[in-house]
Motif scaffolding. Structure first.
Motif, PDB file in Angstrom:
ATOM      1  N   ILE A  19      33.739  29.604  46.623  1.00  0.00           N
ATOM      2  CA  ILE A  19      34.061  30.799  45.342  1.00  0.00           C
ATOM      3  C   ILE A  19      33.737  32.465  45.453  1.00  0.00           C
ATOM      4  CG2 ILE A  19      32.616  30.908  42.841  1.00  0.00           C
ATOM      5  CD1 ILE A  19      31.906  27.754  43.647  1.00  0.00           C
ATOM      6  N   MET A  20      34.375  32.715  44.675  1.00  0.00           N
ATOM      7  CA  MET A  20      34.223  34.814  44.241  1.00  0.00           C
ATOM      8  C   MET A  20      33.290  35.162  44.687  1.00  0.00           C
ATOM      9  SD  MET A  20      37.757  36.154  43.199  1.00  0.00           S
ATOM     10  CE  MET A  20      39.443  36.211  44.414  1.00  0.00           C
ATOM     11  N   GLY A  21      33.317  36.588  45.135  1.00  0.00           N
ATOM     12  CA  GLY A  21      31.395  37.030  44.616  1.00  0.00           C
ATOM     13  C   GLY A  21      31.013  37.512  45.873  1.00  0.00           C
ATOM     14  N   HIS A  22      31.719  38.333  46.358  1.00  0.00           N
ATOM     15  CA  HIS A  22      30.860  39.263  47.620  1.00  0.00           C
ATOM     16  C   HIS A  22      28.908  39.829  47.207  1.00  0.00           C
ATOM     17  CE1 HIS A  22      33.580  39.419  49.955  1.00  0.00           C
ATOM     18  NE2 HIS A  22      34.917  39.706  49.424  1.00  0.00           N
ATOM     19  N   LYS A  23      28.756  40.531  45.777  1.00  0.00           N
ATOM     20  CA  LYS A  23      27.780  41.067  46.539  1.00  0.00           C
ATOM     21  C   LYS A  23      27.205  40.421  45.307  1.00  0.00           C
ATOM     22  CE  LYS A  23      29.405  45.709  46.924  1.00  0.00           C
ATOM     23  NZ  LYS A  23      29.707  46.896  46.537  1.00  0.00           N
TER      24      LYS A  23
ATOM     25  N   GLY B 284      41.435  48.088  38.540  1.00  0.00           N
ATOM     26  CA  GLY B 284      40.944  47.189  39.427  1.00  0.00           C
ATOM     27  C   GLY B 284      41.598  45.416  39.097  1.00  0.00           C
ATOM     28  N   GLY B 285      40.442  44.641  39.889  1.00  0.00           N
ATOM     29  CA  GLY B 285      41.269  43.280  40.101  1.00  0.00           C
ATOM     30  C   GLY B 285      41.198  43.053  38.725  1.00  0.00           C
ATOM     31  N   ASP B 286      42.331  42.011  38.353  1.00  0.00           N
ATOM     32  CA  ASP B 286      42.664  42.018  36.969  1.00  0.00           C
ATOM     33  C   ASP B 286      41.691  40.327  36.265  1.00  0.00           C
ATOM     34  OD1 ASP B 286      43.625  39.386  38.355  1.00  0.00           O
ATOM     35  OD2 ASP B 286      45.591  39.216  36.966  1.00  0.00           O
TER      36      ASP B 286
ATOM     37  N   LYS C 231      34.949  43.406  31.890  1.00  0.00           N
ATOM     38  CA  LYS C 231      35.936  42.348  32.175  1.00  0.00           C
ATOM     39  C   LYS C 231      35.383  42.369  33.707  1.00  0.00           C
ATOM     40  CE  LYS C 231      38.117  43.915  35.739  1.00  0.00           C
ATOM     41  NZ  LYS C 231      38.583  43.869  36.671  1.00  0.00           N
ATOM     42  N   THR C 232      35.592  41.502  34.097  1.00  0.00           N
ATOM     43  CA  THR C 232      35.517  40.518  35.845  1.00  0.00           C
ATOM     44  C   THR C 232      35.167  39.111  35.671  1.00  0.00           C
ATOM     45  OG1 THR C 232      34.332  41.125  37.384  1.00  0.00           O
ATOM     46  CG2 THR C 232      33.041  42.012  35.883  1.00  0.00           C
ATOM     47  N   ILE C 233      35.650  38.666  36.527  1.00  0.00           N
ATOM     48  CA  ILE C 233      35.388  37.108  37.052  1.00  0.00           C
ATOM     49  C   ILE C 233      33.840  37.690  37.458  1.00  0.00           C
ATOM     50  CG2 ILE C 233      37.467  35.984  36.808  1.00  0.00           C
ATOM     51  CD1 ILE C 233      36.840  36.131  40.435  1.00  0.00           C
ATOM     52  N   ASP C 234      32.924  38.475  38.152  1.00  0.00           N
ATOM     53  CA  ASP C 234      31.924  38.821  38.400  1.00  0.00           C
ATOM     54  C   ASP C 234      31.107  38.863  37.816  1.00  0.00           C
ATOM     55  OD1 ASP C 234      33.049  38.496  41.033  1.00  0.00           O
ATOM     56  OD2 ASP C 234      33.095  40.493  41.490  1.00  0.00           O
ATOM     57  N   ASN C 235      30.941  38.325  36.402  1.00  0.00           N
ATOM     58  CA  ASN C 235      29.994  39.010  36.109  1.00  0.00           C
ATOM     59  C   ASN C 235      28.584  40.012  36.430  1.00  0.00           C
ATOM     60  OD1 ASN C 235      28.605  38.546  33.147  1.00  0.00           O
ATOM     61  ND2 ASN C 235      27.365  36.643  33.653  1.00  0.00           N
TER      62      ASN C 235
ATOM     63  N   SER D 224      45.447  47.877  38.803  1.00  0.00           N
ATOM     64  CA  SER D 224      44.945  48.381  40.741  1.00  0.00           C
ATOM     65  C   SER D 224      43.796  48.577  41.203  1.00  0.00           C
ATOM     66  CB  SER D 224      46.698  49.650  40.697  1.00  0.00           C
ATOM     67  OG  SER D 224      46.279  51.102  40.466  1.00  0.00           O
ATOM     68  N   ARG D 225      43.619  48.283  42.175  1.00  0.00           N
ATOM     69  CA  ARG D 225      41.924  49.534  42.488  1.00  0.00           C
ATOM     70  C   ARG D 225      43.055  50.920  42.936  1.00  0.00           C
ATOM     71  NH1 ARG D 225      38.525  45.152  42.304  1.00  0.00           N
ATOM     72  NH2 ARG D 225      39.913  42.868  43.445  1.00  0.00           N
ATOM     73  N   THR D 226      41.561  51.472  42.430  1.00  0.00           N
ATOM     74  CA  THR D 226      41.934  52.741  42.921  1.00  0.00           C
ATOM     75  C   THR D 226      40.238  53.366  42.768  1.00  0.00           C
ATOM     76  OG1 THR D 226      43.039  53.107  41.062  1.00  0.00           O
ATOM     77  CG2 THR D 226      42.612  54.906  41.632  1.00  0.00           C
TER      78      THR D 226
ATOM     79  N   ALA E 267      28.987  31.012  48.072  1.00  0.00           N
ATOM     80  CA  ALA E 267      29.940  32.490  47.798  1.00  0.00           C
ATOM     81  C   ALA E 267      30.590  33.222  48.814  1.00  0.00           C
ATOM     82  CB  ALA E 267      28.505  33.394  47.103  1.00  0.00           C
ATOM     83  N   GLU E 268      31.154  34.036  48.636  1.00  0.00           N
ATOM     84  CA  GLU E 268      32.013  34.654  49.692  1.00  0.00           C
ATOM     85  C   GLU E 268      31.162  36.086  50.267  1.00  0.00           C
ATOM     86  OE1 GLU E 268      34.418  37.112  46.679  1.00  0.00           O
ATOM     87  OE2 GLU E 268      36.091  36.646  48.473  1.00  0.00           O
ATOM     88  N   GLY E 269      29.883  36.530  49.756  1.00  0.00           N
ATOM     89  CA  GLY E 269      29.357  36.828  50.139  1.00  0.00           C
ATOM     90  C   GLY E 269      27.862  36.858  50.504  1.00  0.00           C
TER      91      GLY E 269
ATOM     92  N   GLY F 160      39.678  30.760  46.052  1.00  0.00           N
ATOM     93  CA  GLY F 160      40.635  31.868  45.757  1.00  0.00           C
ATOM     94  C   GLY F 160      41.654  32.674  44.841  1.00  0.00           C
ATOM     95  N   HIS F 161      42.182  33.758  44.334  1.00  0.00           N
ATOM     96  CA  HIS F 161      42.774  34.333  43.866  1.00  0.00           C
ATOM     97  C   HIS F 161      43.194  32.896  42.443  1.00  0.00           C
ATOM     98  CE1 HIS F 161      42.419  37.180  46.656  1.00  0.00           C
ATOM     99  NE2 HIS F 161      42.244  38.345  45.246  1.00  0.00           N
ATOM    100  N   THR F 162      43.150  32.102  42.968  1.00  0.00           N
ATOM    101  CA  THR F 162      43.486  31.096  41.159  1.00  0.00           C
ATOM    102  C   THR F 162      42.259  31.287  39.793  1.00  0.00           C
ATOM    103  OG1 THR F 162      42.084  29.575  42.384  1.00  0.00           O
ATOM    104  CG2 THR F 162      44.528  29.190  42.463  1.00  0.00           C
ATOM    105  N   GLN F 163      41.089  31.764  40.877  1.00  0.00           N
ATOM    106  CA  GLN F 163      39.814  31.794  39.945  1.00  0.00           C
ATOM    107  C   GLN F 163      40.050  32.966  38.920  1.00  0.00           C
ATOM    108  OE1 GLN F 163      35.286  31.006  42.577  1.00  0.00           O
ATOM    109  NE2 GLN F 163      37.897  31.569  43.689  1.00  0.00           N
ATOM    110  N   ARG F 164      40.882  34.102  39.317  1.00  0.00           N
ATOM    111  CA  ARG F 164      41.023  35.320  37.935  1.00  0.00           C
ATOM    112  C   ARG F 164      42.617  34.358  37.790  1.00  0.00           C
ATOM    113  NH1 ARG F 164      40.286  40.097  42.169  1.00  0.00           N
ATOM    114  NH2 ARG F 164      42.570  40.407  41.763  1.00  0.00           N
ATOM    115  N   GLY F 165      43.067  33.767  38.048  1.00  0.00           N
ATOM    116  CA  GLY F 165      44.891  33.212  36.678  1.00  0.00           C
ATOM    117  C   GLY F 165      44.416  32.896  35.938  1.00  0.00           C
TER     118      GLY F 165
HETATM  119  O1  F6P Z   1      37.766  41.391  40.440  1.00  0.00           O
HETATM  120  C1  F6P Z   1      36.519  40.937  41.114  1.00  0.00           C
HETATM  121  C2  F6P Z   1      36.732  40.191  42.456  1.00  0.00           C
HETATM  122  O2  F6P Z   1      37.991  38.908  41.736  1.00  0.00           O
HETATM  123  C3  F6P Z   1      35.522  38.982  43.421  1.00  0.00           C
HETATM  124  O3  F6P Z   1      35.296  38.056  42.849  1.00  0.00           O
HETATM  125  C4  F6P Z   1      36.158  39.352  44.706  1.00  0.00           C
HETATM  126  O4  F6P Z   1      36.055  39.872  45.653  1.00  0.00           O
HETATM  127  C5  F6P Z   1      37.667  40.175  44.578  1.00  0.00           C
HETATM  128  O5  F6P Z   1      37.645  41.058  43.496  1.00  0.00           O
HETATM  129  C6  F6P Z   1      39.028  40.159  45.372  1.00  0.00           C
HETATM  130  O6  F6P Z   1      39.663  41.207  45.397  1.00  0.00           O
HETATM  131  P1  F6P Z   1      41.369  42.058  45.520  1.00  0.00           P
HETATM  132  O7  F6P Z   1      42.112  40.889  44.246  1.00  0.00           O
HETATM  133  O8  F6P Z   1      41.232  43.177  46.184  1.00  0.00           O
HETATM  134  O9  F6P Z   1      41.118  41.087  47.291  1.00  0.00           O
END
Ligand code: F6P
Length: 357
Positions: free
Chosen positions: A177-181, A10-12, A133-137, A73-75, A230-232, A280-285
């Motif tokens: 800020i990230m968080g779709h759901k 999944g998403g790192d 794991k996940t930044i979304d908690n 990867s996302r599977t 939130a993204e969502g 964006g993805h800086t939040q996961r980095g």
């Molecule tokens: O892994 C969680 C997450 O970072 C969500 O917060 C975000 O909506 C999504 O993944 C982004 O996904 P991708 O990296 O596939 O664009």
């Protein structure tokens, strides 16, 4: 001798490496003979037999390193039982690789989708131990996931930076800020960064309420407004639509994301300029924050100790300030959402934060 397969799917997020290091250190320190098979790029590695044998050295110096040394990867779970483009049965292939390597257990690090597949593998007879794991908690069964606190720090830093420029220019700023759901991350970063308005997926917004909150701030003499979106985040109108109606409407959606739509509507209704920032993805980095390093190491250590005891079929989680083992069947397929009636929302409202509702 224990043969351990390991993968990150999944998403790192930050602290994946710290968690794996925690598992491996615990195993090696026990004096047990251990072989580690690291599957590359998540379930893909397990499906196609793409792995590397790893030694304790590979896990040295990675406590502070972001990303994952195994790749990810996302599977998607929804297609995991469909054959691949060459007709390969993916679930069967994962089982065969597990048996071929004579593995005792698979250590799987992931979020929601990952846990559904992990539970499927458990029901297919494989030994599995997972780590959340996940930044979304948003993983059910654990009060906290690793990656979350690091992401809160980054998103908060972003709001802090925006604050100073917003104040200088007397502007309205949106930080997406990230968080779709689920809105744990935007809520916490929004509160930590002193956002005036926070829009979450769980609390549909009314654009007039947002404009009203901006007007009240203006009347009180505040020259700027910070909105954490939130993204969502979703409007009340859209939330009231059927899935089909919404899908149709979104086919011709003219904005890159909801923040730009909110910005456009505020501009039209108030005549004020609005700027949008998307970290964006800086939040996961980047490297994990100290909290995540400790937390992921503790979870990893407990996972290692479960493996040494031969206790399988669990996610190692955190509840009421204790590390616990949660049966995988209880975790899979459930989201830990944020209730609009949660105490933290009530407290945020007491602080004067508007949720646009
Ligand atoms: O892994 C969680 C997450 O970072 C969500 O917060 C975000 O909506 C999504 O993944 C982004 O996904 P991708 O990296 O596939 O664009």
């Amino acid at each position: 001798m224990k043969r351990i397969g390991m993968l990150t799917s999944g998403g790192d997020c930050q602290a994946l490496n710290a968690a794996m290091r925690g598992v491996v250190k615990t195993l090696f320190n026990s004096g047990e003979q251990v072989e580690i098979y690291g599957f590359l790029e998540g379930y893909r590695g397990l499906i196609y037999g793409n792995f590397q044998m790893l030694t304790s050295k590979d896990f040295s110096g990675i406590l502070t390193k972001g990303g994952t040394i195994l790749g990810s990867s996302r599977t998607p779970f929804k297609t995991i039982q469909d054959p691949d483009e060459n007709g390969l049965d993916k679930v069967e292939a994962m089982k065969q690789n597990y048996y071929k390597l004579k593995l005792d257990v698979l250590v799987i690090l992931g979020g929601n989708g990952t846990h559904k597949t992990a539970n499927l593998l458990r029901t297919e007879g494989l030994n599995v131990v997972t780590l959340p794991k996940t930044i979304d908690n948003d993983l059910w069964g654990t009060d906290m996931t690793f990656g979350f606190q690091s992401a809160v720090n980054i998103a908060t830093d972003c709001i802090d930076c925006i604050h100073t420029t917003a104040a200088s220019h007397g502007r309205i700023f949106i930080v997406e800020i990230m968080g779709h759901k689920v809105g744990w991350l935007p809520l916490n970063a929004g509160m930590a960064g002193g956002a005036d308005i926070i829009l979450l997926p769980e609390i549909p917004y009314d654009i007039d309420k947002i404009c009203e909150a901006i007007k009240i701030r203006h009347e009180r003499g505040a020259g700027f407004t910070i909105i954490a979106v939130a993204e969502g985040a979703i409007s009340k109108e859209k939330a009231a639509m059927s899935k089909k109606e919404l899908k149709k409407l979104m086919e011709n959606y003219p904005y890159p994301s909801v923040s730009y739509e909110v910005a456009d509507e505020i501009k039209k209704k108030t005549g004020q300029d609005v700027r949008v920032t998307v970290p964006g993805h800086t939040q996961r980095g980047g490297s994990p924050c100290p909290y995540d390093r400790v937390f992921a190491s503790r979870l990893g250590a407990e996972a290692g100790s479960l493996i040494l005891k031969g206790e399988y079929g669990f996610m190692v989680g955190y509840r009421n300030r204790e590390i616990v083992k949660v049966p995988l069947e209880d975790v899979a397929g459930k989201l830990k959402t944020l209730s609009p009636d949660a105490p933290i929302i009530k407290e945020a409202k007491l602080l004067g934060i508007s949720f646009g509702d």
